[in-house]
Design a protein around this motif. Structure first.
Motif, short mmCIF file in Angstrom:
data_model
loop_
_atom_site.label_atom_id
_atom_site.label_comp_id
_atom_site.label_asym_id
_atom_site.label_seq_id
_atom_site.Cartn_x
_atom_site.Cartn_y
_atom_site.Cartn_z
N ARG A 27 0.83 -1.21 0.00
CA ARG A 27 0.00 0.00 0.00
C ARG A 27 0.86 1.25 0.00
NH1 ARG A 27 -4.25 0.36 4.52
NH2 ARG A 27 -4.37 2.42 3.63
N SER A 28 2.01 1.18 0.65
CA SER A 28 2.89 2.36 0.69
C SER A 28 3.41 2.70 -0.71
CB SER A 28 4.06 2.12 1.64
OG SER A 28 4.82 1.00 1.23
N THR A 29 3.64 1.69 -1.53
CA THR A 29 4.08 1.95 -2.91
C THR A 29 2.95 2.57 -3.71
OG1 THR A 29 5.60 0.07 -2.78
CG2 THR A 29 5.07 0.90 -4.98
N TRP A 31 0.62 4.42 -2.47
CA TRP A 31 0.55 5.79 -1.98
C TRP A 31 1.58 6.66 -2.69
CZ3 TRP A 31 3.88 9.17 0.44
CH2 TRP A 31 3.32 10.32 0.98
N ARG A 32 2.79 6.12 -2.86
CA ARG A 32 3.84 6.86 -3.56
C ARG A 32 3.45 7.11 -5.02
NH1 ARG A 32 8.78 3.58 -3.25
NH2 ARG A 32 9.73 5.35 -4.32
#
Length: 93
Positions: A27-29, A31-32
């Motif tokens: 999910r962080s990717t 978001w990026r």
């Protein structure tokens, strides 16, 4: 392109976790990607775009700034997050 992906994802009511899972990333990717960070692999951005229905090429590059402003305005009107509602369907009649 990241904001367009975010807008398309929210319009289709796809959660960030669900889209990230379909792409095969954290999910962080995602978001990026949605924040437009330049360090994300372009292939992942293209895959997110295709899965959300965002066109990969713009007809007239000069219209890009106006398009970004419109996307920002639309994002401001949508909820900050999308949650999956997993309700059991009772179709016994």
């Amino acid at each position: 392109m990241g904001k367009q992906i975010q807008l398309a994802r929210k319009r289709r009511q796809i959660s960030a976790a669900e889209l990230a899972e379909r792409i095969g990333i954290a999910r962080s990717t995602l978001w990026r990607i949605e924040q437009g960070e330049p360090g994300v692999e372009i292939g992942l951005v293209f895959e997110a775009a295709v899965l959300t229905g965002v066109p990969l090429f713009v007809e007239a590059p000069g219209r890009l700034a106006a398009q970004i402003d419109r996307v920002d305005d639309k994002l401001a009107l949508l909820p900050a997050s999308v949650r999956n509602t997993s309700k059991d369907v009772k179709d016994d009649f």
